[in-house]
Design a protein around this motif. Structure first.
Motif, PDB file in Angstrom:
ATOM      1  N   GLY A  18       8.967  26.661 -16.683  1.00  0.00           N
ATOM      2  CA  GLY A  18       7.999  27.663 -17.089  1.00  0.00           C
ATOM      3  C   GLY A  18       7.249  28.309 -15.954  1.00  0.00           C
ATOM      4  N   THR A  19       7.651  28.073 -14.713  1.00  0.00           N
ATOM      5  CA  THR A  19       6.904  28.600 -13.572  1.00  0.00           C
ATOM      6  C   THR A  19       7.495  29.885 -13.015  1.00  0.00           C
ATOM      7  OG1 THR A  19       8.164  27.213 -12.056  1.00  0.00           O
ATOM      8  CG2 THR A  19       6.055  26.338 -12.856  1.00  0.00           C
ATOM      9  N   GLU A  20       8.248  30.610 -13.820  1.00  0.00           N
ATOM     10  CA  GLU A  20       8.827  31.858 -13.347  1.00  0.00           C
ATOM     11  C   GLU A  20       7.754  32.918 -13.166  1.00  0.00           C
ATOM     12  OE1 GLU A  20      12.346  33.265 -15.148  1.00  0.00           O
ATOM     13  OE2 GLU A  20      13.009  31.270 -15.686  1.00  0.00           O
ATOM     14  N   MET A  21       8.029  33.850 -12.285  1.00  0.00           N
ATOM     15  CA  MET A  21       7.067  34.899 -11.951  1.00  0.00           C
ATOM     16  C   MET A  21       7.211  36.075 -12.912  1.00  0.00           C
ATOM     17  SD  MET A  21       6.828  36.604  -8.257  1.00  0.00           S
ATOM     18  CE  MET A  21       5.994  38.118  -7.970  1.00  0.00           C
ATOM     19  N   GLY A  22       6.111  36.606 -13.370  1.00  0.00           N
ATOM     20  CA  GLY A  22       6.116  37.756 -14.261  1.00  0.00           C
ATOM     21  C   GLY A  22       6.096  39.055 -13.486  1.00  0.00           C
ATOM     22  N   PRO A  23       5.987  40.190 -14.185  1.00  0.00           N
ATOM     23  CA  PRO A  23       5.961  41.480 -13.510  1.00  0.00           C
ATOM     24  C   PRO A  23       4.702  41.645 -12.661  1.00  0.00           C
ATOM     25  CG  PRO A  23       5.531  41.743 -15.836  1.00  0.00           C
ATOM     26  CD  PRO A  23       5.904  40.312 -15.615  1.00  0.00           C
ATOM     27  N   CYS A  51       9.439  28.919  -0.650  1.00  0.00           N
ATOM     28  CA  CYS A  51      10.456  29.925  -0.926  1.00  0.00           C
ATOM     29  C   CYS A  51       9.980  31.290  -0.440  1.00  0.00           C
ATOM     30  CB  CYS A  51      10.754  29.952  -2.417  1.00  0.00           C
ATOM     31  SG  CYS A  51      11.828  31.282  -2.962  1.00  0.00           S
ATOM     32  N   ALA A  52       8.722  31.632  -0.715  1.00  0.00           N
ATOM     33  CA  ALA A  52       8.170  32.932  -0.319  1.00  0.00           C
ATOM     34  C   ALA A  52       8.183  33.097   1.202  1.00  0.00           C
ATOM     35  CB  ALA A  52       6.753  33.083  -0.861  1.00  0.00           C
ATOM     36  N   LEU A  53       7.862  32.037   1.929  1.00  0.00           N
ATOM     37  CA  LEU A  53       7.879  32.109   3.397  1.00  0.00           C
ATOM     38  C   LEU A  53       9.289  32.349   3.921  1.00  0.00           C
ATOM     39  CD1 LEU A  53       5.411  29.256   4.378  1.00  0.00           C
ATOM     40  CD2 LEU A  53       5.069  31.713   4.631  1.00  0.00           C
ATOM     41  N   THR A  54      10.268  31.670   3.351  1.00  0.00           N
ATOM     42  CA  THR A  54      11.652  31.862   3.756  1.00  0.00           C
ATOM     43  C   THR A  54      12.097  33.290   3.457  1.00  0.00           C
ATOM     44  OG1 THR A  54      12.149  29.533   3.336  1.00  0.00           O
ATOM     45  CG2 THR A  54      14.019  31.028   3.466  1.00  0.00           C
ATOM     46  N   CYS A  55      11.728  33.807   2.294  1.00  0.00           N
ATOM     47  CA  CYS A  55      12.102  35.170   1.916  1.00  0.00           C
ATOM     48  C   CYS A  55      11.449  36.201   2.826  1.00  0.00           C
ATOM     49  CB  CYS A  55      11.735  35.430   0.457  1.00  0.00           C
ATOM     50  SG  CYS A  55      12.763  34.523  -0.711  1.00  0.00           S
ATOM     51  N   GLN A  56      10.207  35.961   3.228  1.00  0.00           N
ATOM     52  CA  GLN A  56       9.540  36.883   4.135  1.00  0.00           C
ATOM     53  C   GLN A  56      10.252  36.927   5.484  1.00  0.00           C
ATOM     54  OE1 GLN A  56       5.477  35.568   4.077  1.00  0.00           O
ATOM     55  NE2 GLN A  56       5.060  36.530   2.104  1.00  0.00           N
ATOM     56  N   HIS A  64      10.128  33.312  -5.143  1.00  0.00           N
ATOM     57  CA  HIS A  64       9.670  32.317  -6.096  1.00  0.00           C
ATOM     58  C   HIS A  64      10.844  31.465  -6.574  1.00  0.00           C
ATOM     59  CE1 HIS A  64      10.797  35.927  -8.354  1.00  0.00           C
ATOM     60  NE2 HIS A  64      11.219  35.095  -9.286  1.00  0.00           N
ATOM     61  N   CYS A  65      10.499  30.281  -7.081  1.00  0.00           N
ATOM     62  CA  CYS A  65      11.495  29.366  -7.631  1.00  0.00           C
ATOM     63  C   CYS A  65      11.741  29.739  -9.084  1.00  0.00           C
ATOM     64  CB  CYS A  65      10.984  27.935  -7.578  1.00  0.00           C
ATOM     65  SG  CYS A  65      10.510  27.371  -5.939  1.00  0.00           S
ATOM     66  N   ASP A  67      14.915  29.344 -12.569  1.00  0.00           N
ATOM     67  CA  ASP A  67      16.125  28.825 -13.192  1.00  0.00           C
ATOM     68  C   ASP A  67      16.076  27.310 -13.322  1.00  0.00           C
ATOM     69  OD1 ASP A  67      17.155  31.341 -13.513  1.00  0.00           O
ATOM     70  OD2 ASP A  67      18.430  31.248 -11.739  1.00  0.00           O
ATOM     71  N   PHE A  68      16.974  26.792 -14.116  1.00  0.00           N
ATOM     72  CA  PHE A  68      17.045  25.361 -14.369  1.00  0.00           C
ATOM     73  C   PHE A  68      17.411  24.587 -13.106  1.00  0.00           C
ATOM     74  CE2 PHE A  68      19.458  21.586 -15.694  1.00  0.00           C
ATOM     75  CZ  PHE A  68      18.447  20.931 -16.392  1.00  0.00           C
ATOM     76  N   LEU A  69      18.258  25.169 -12.266  1.00  0.00           N
ATOM     77  CA  LEU A  69      18.689  24.493 -11.039  1.00  0.00           C
ATOM     78  C   LEU A  69      17.699  24.659  -9.897  1.00  0.00           C
ATOM     79  CD1 LEU A  69      22.489  25.359 -11.138  1.00  0.00           C
ATOM     80  CD2 LEU A  69      21.368  23.232 -11.817  1.00  0.00           C
ATOM     81  N   ARG A  70      16.568  25.338 -10.153  1.00  0.00           N
ATOM     82  CA  ARG A  70      15.482  25.509  -9.188  1.00  0.00           C
ATOM     83  C   ARG A  70      15.980  26.143  -7.891  1.00  0.00           C
ATOM     84  NH1 ARG A  70      11.825  26.460 -11.896  1.00  0.00           N
ATOM     85  NH2 ARG A  70      10.454  26.227 -10.140  1.00  0.00           N
ATOM     86  N   LYS A  71      16.440  27.363  -8.002  1.00  0.00           N
ATOM     87  CA  LYS A  71      16.903  28.134  -6.855  1.00  0.00           C
ATOM     88  C   LYS A  71      15.803  29.050  -6.385  1.00  0.00           C
ATOM     89  CE  LYS A  71      21.624  27.570  -7.540  1.00  0.00           C
ATOM     90  NZ  LYS A  71      22.622  27.418  -6.568  1.00  0.00           N
ATOM     91  N   CYS A  72      15.845  29.414  -5.105  1.00  0.00           N
ATOM     92  CA  CYS A  72      14.872  30.321  -4.498  1.00  0.00           C
ATOM     93  C   CYS A  72      15.381  31.754  -4.627  1.00  0.00           C
ATOM     94  CB  CYS A  72      14.676  29.951  -3.031  1.00  0.00           C
ATOM     95  SG  CYS A  72      13.601  31.078  -2.126  1.00  0.00           S
ATOM     96  N   TYR A  73      14.569  32.614  -5.241  1.00  0.00           N
ATOM     97  CA  TYR A  73      14.906  34.023  -5.375  1.00  0.00           C
ATOM     98  C   TYR A  73      13.894  34.856  -4.610  1.00  0.00           C
ATOM     99  CZ  TYR A  73      18.452  33.174  -8.895  1.00  0.00           C
ATOM    100  OH  TYR A  73      19.578  32.774  -9.539  1.00  0.00           O
ATOM    101  N   CYS A  74      14.385  35.762  -3.785  1.00  0.00           N
ATOM    102  CA  CYS A  74      13.541  36.654  -3.023  1.00  0.00           C
ATOM    103  C   CYS A  74      13.272  37.912  -3.830  1.00  0.00           C
ATOM    104  CB  CYS A  74      14.205  37.013  -1.702  1.00  0.00           C
ATOM    105  SG  CYS A  74      14.515  35.573  -0.649  1.00  0.00           S
ATOM    106  N   ALA A  75      12.077  38.486  -3.662  1.00  0.00           N
ATOM    107  CA  ALA A  75      11.685  39.659  -4.451  1.00  0.00           C
ATOM    108  C   ALA A  75      11.290  40.808  -3.526  1.00  0.00           C
ATOM    109  CB  ALA A  75      10.516  39.299  -5.354  1.00  0.00           C
ATOM    110  N   LYS A  76      11.610  42.021  -3.984  1.00  0.00           N
ATOM    111  CA  LYS A  76      11.166  43.233  -3.292  1.00  0.00           C
ATOM    112  C   LYS A  76      10.993  44.318  -4.343  1.00  0.00           C
ATOM    113  CE  LYS A  76      15.801  44.923  -2.337  1.00  0.00           C
ATOM    114  NZ  LYS A  76      16.742  45.358  -1.345  1.00  0.00           N
ATOM    115  N   PRO A  77      10.134  45.302  -4.070  1.00  0.00           N
ATOM    116  CA  PRO A  77       9.983  46.417  -5.025  1.00  0.00           C
ATOM    117  C   PRO A  77      11.294  47.186  -5.154  1.00  0.00           C
ATOM    118  CG  PRO A  77       8.226  46.426  -3.402  1.00  0.00           C
ATOM    119  CD  PRO A  77       9.220  45.410  -2.954  1.00  0.00           C
ATOM    120  N   CYS A  78      11.619  47.598  -6.373  1.00  0.00           N
ATOM    121  CA  CYS A  78      12.842  48.372  -6.600  1.00  0.00           C
ATOM    122  C   CYS A  78      12.608  49.834  -6.294  1.00  0.00           C
ATOM    123  CB  CYS A  78      13.286  48.254  -8.050  1.00  0.00           C
ATOM    124  SG  CYS A  78      13.768  46.592  -8.494  1.00  0.00           S
TER     125      CYS A  78
END
Length: 78
Positions: A18-23, A51-56, A64-65, A67-78
């Motif tokens: 439940g710790t996924e990031m919202g809009p 995760c955020a530091l690695t993505c930066q 942010h972390c 999915d069920f397998l707890r993967k790191c996803y990087c985010a950027k504005p579209c």
């Protein structure tokens, strides 16, 4: 005792899922973010700030972390 350990593990999984990031909302505007799996983050993603530091370092705005397998996803504005 065994039953309480199972219940605690189940609740921990629910919290982690439940710790996924919202809009992102800036100044009343809803900005879309595009997510991409991190190419350099190794292992399960437990703490989103790591995760955020690695993505930066990869050139993204953050990460942010998820999915069920707890993967790191990087985010950027579209």
């Amino acid at each position: 005792m065994d039953r309480s350990i199972r219940l605690a593990a189940f609740l921990l999984v629910l919290v982690l899922m439940g710790t996924e990031m919202g809009p992102t909302i800036v100044a009343g505007e809803n900005l879309r973010t595009c997510d991409s799996p991190s190419g350099k983050f190794k292992g399960p993603c437990i703490i989103s700030s790591n995760c955020a530091l690695t993505c930066q370092k990869e050139g993204f705005a953050g990460g942010h972390c998820r999915d069920f397998l707890r993967k790191c996803y990087c985010a950027k504005p579209c």
